[in-house]
Enzyme design. Structure first.
Site, short mmCIF file in Angstrom:
data_model
loop_
_atom_site.label_atom_id
_atom_site.label_comp_id
_atom_site.label_asym_id
_atom_site.label_seq_id
_atom_site.Cartn_x
_atom_site.Cartn_y
_atom_site.Cartn_z
N LYS A 32 27.51 49.60 73.59
CA LYS A 32 26.04 49.65 73.59
C LYS A 32 25.39 49.23 72.28
O LYS A 32 24.17 49.00 72.24
CB LYS A 32 25.57 51.08 73.93
N HIS A 79 31.35 39.38 84.01
CA HIS A 79 32.28 40.37 84.57
C HIS A 79 31.57 41.24 85.60
O HIS A 79 30.54 41.83 85.31
CB HIS A 79 32.84 41.26 83.46
N PRO A 127 31.69 52.71 69.73
CA PRO A 127 31.79 51.47 70.50
C PRO A 127 32.21 51.64 71.95
O PRO A 127 32.18 50.69 72.73
CB PRO A 127 32.86 50.67 69.73
N TYR A 159 39.82 50.23 79.91
CA TYR A 159 39.67 51.36 78.99
C TYR A 159 40.69 52.41 79.39
O TYR A 159 40.67 52.85 80.54
CB TYR A 159 38.28 51.99 79.12
N TYR A 218 26.52 51.39 82.28
CA TYR A 218 27.33 50.34 81.64
C TYR A 218 26.64 48.98 81.72
O TYR A 218 26.65 48.22 80.76
CB TYR A 218 28.73 50.28 82.28
C1 PHB Z 1 35.13 44.38 72.19
O1 PHB Z 1 35.43 43.42 72.91
O2 PHB Z 1 35.22 44.30 70.95
C2 PHB Z 1 34.65 45.63 72.83
C3 PHB Z 1 34.45 45.66 74.20
C4 PHB Z 1 34.02 46.81 74.81
C5 PHB Z 1 33.79 47.94 74.06
C6 PHB Z 1 33.97 47.91 72.68
C7 PHB Z 1 34.40 46.75 72.06
O3 PHB Z 1 33.38 49.07 74.67
#
Ligand code: PHB
Ligand code: APR
Length: 390
Positions: free
Chosen positions: A297, A72, A293, A201, A385
């Site tokens: 990280k 990505h 989450p 997000y 990130y």
């Molecule tokens: C996930 O795909 O489970 C996932 C992806 C990004 C995050 C947290 C969880 O920041």
């Protein structure tokens, strides 16, 4: 039994360390409380920084990752109906992240260990650590109804937040730092193509939401829920309705629903234990620190700990130097705290905090607007990130 490094825990941290040590000719035994099937049934995150991808290659487990991992170049942030893409690659000078589930990382590592014929004791009970403050540590455990003893040079505590390693350290030798957030994430896994090619997000009046994925045909979605919420009270339909309410129309319209393969609630916590070394015991991964989450990280920090710890063991056995072992805790913690900061910051930017008011909401809006219009602000997010350098 005797080995050079006794590894407690067969999660990603323990398995990755075992694999790197084995390939460097350093003997190791892994003791895991659960069965291999149980370890493989845990659904966790899966956004890998380049440093972790490189480390998996070094460990000889990059093959399937190269084929199936989704690279990505960016992700999007949504604020109510506004959608803004962060071009990670452009902003970070060419770096990207790879979407590849933690379950797959674990599976690859378990298979590689089997191929090398290295020992993992699954369903090891009553694992106990002894004398790690002296020159001859020992680990005792029970397997198949028999008491066993493992003598070793070092112990690697890779047994997660609820493990025995950190709990074995006298409280007076340990300093802990913690923040518990007043909400959790309800996650759902579904065999449908993701709503967007990249992660989204979202900060919405009703709370945070995340659109993620495991592959081109499998999606992972999350919505923020109050603490104490029960997963049984959330039908798949109720979940998808809530998810779509929190997303900008163009993303909500692309969400494909279906029966959930898995649905669970995870609490959000920031936690750090210092130091990460006590004599001949070294902590790595969730055993030493937890991040919420939001910044993706957790797994990546486990990998960077293992990078430092493996280098230190190799220096010890190959070069006869203890400099890496002596510097491990400080080196690992310096990176851990930056990831803690970033995860805390992203969590604050994107969630609805029950005790906060209009002032905090306006600050979030201003932060979002700043990110959209300032290249410097966006660059800072991108750099974190994709992962700070090891
Ligand atoms: C996930 O795909 O489970 C996932 C992806 C990004 C995050 C947290 C969880 O920041
Ligand atoms: N004895 C032996 N094994 C134990 C014990 C014990 N007393 N306690 C826990 N374990 C095992 C767990 O069953 C688990 O398999 O240790 C392992 C720890 O694995 P994880 O919790 O996955 O931790 P870690 O390897 O540090 O992985 C890093 O990245 O995405 C994040 O939090 C997520 O787990 C993930 C982490």
């Amino acid at each position: 039994m005797r080995t050079q490094v006794a590894i407690i825990g067969a999660g990603p941290a323990g398995l990755l360390l075992g694999q790197l040590l084995s390939r460097a000719g350093i003997d190791n035994v892994i003791l895991e409380r659960r069965s291999a099937d149980y370890v493989l049934s845990r659904i966790r995150a899966g956004v890998l920084e380049q440093g972790m991808v490189d480390l998996l290659h070094e460990a000889g487990v990059g093959g399937r990752l190269d084929h199936e991992g989704l690279v990505h170049d960016g992700f999007s942030l949504a604020f109510n109906d506004a959608l803004h893409r962060l071009d990670l690659k452009k902003l970070s000078g060419g770096k990207t992240v790879t979407v590849y589930g933690q379950t797959e990382v674990t599976r690859d590592l378990i298979e590689a260990r089997q191929a090398l014929g290295r020992p993992t004791v699954y369903e090891a009970e009553n694992v106990a650590l002894h004398h790690f403050d002296g020159p001859a540590p020992r680990v005792t455990f029970r397997t198949n109804g028999q008491e066993k003893e493992l003598h070793c040079d070092f112990i690697a505590g890779c047994d997660g937040y609820h493990g025995i390693a950190r709990a074995s350290v006298p409280a007076r030798s340990l300093q802990t730092f913690e923040r518990v957030y007043p909400f959790g994430w309800l996650g759902l896994l579904v065999d449908k193509p993701p709503a967007a090619h990249e992660l989204v997000y979202a900060n919405h009046e009703r709370g945070f939401a995340l659109c993620s994925m495991r592959s081109a045909g499998r999606s992972r979605y999350y919505v923020q829920v109050p603490l104490g919420e029960k997963v049984e009270d959330w039908s798949d339909d109720a979940f998808f309705d809530e998810l779509r309410r929190r997303l900008p129309a163009e993303v909500a319209g692309a969400v494909q629903t279906g029966p959930s393969l898995e649905k669970s609630i995870a609490p959000l916590r920031s936690f750090v234990a210092e130091p990460m070394r006590f004599g001949r015991l070294f902590l790595a991964g969730d055993a030493a620190h937890i991040v919420p989450p939001t910044g993706a990280k957790g797994l990546n920090l486990a990998a960077s700990d293992i990078r430092y710890l493996f280098d230190a063991f190799r220096e010890h056995y190959r070069d006869g130097s203890n400099a890496g072992l002596d510097g491990y805790s400080a080196r690992a913690l310096a990176r851990v705290w930056k990831a803690e900061r970033f995860s805390w910051w992203m969590t604050n930017l994107l969630h609805r905090f029950p005790e906060r008011d209009g002032f905090d909401r306006r600050i979030q809006e201003a932060e979002f607007d700043y990110l959209v219009h300032s290249r410097a602000a966006a660059t800072a997010v991108a750099e974190n990130y994709v992962g700070l350098p090891y």
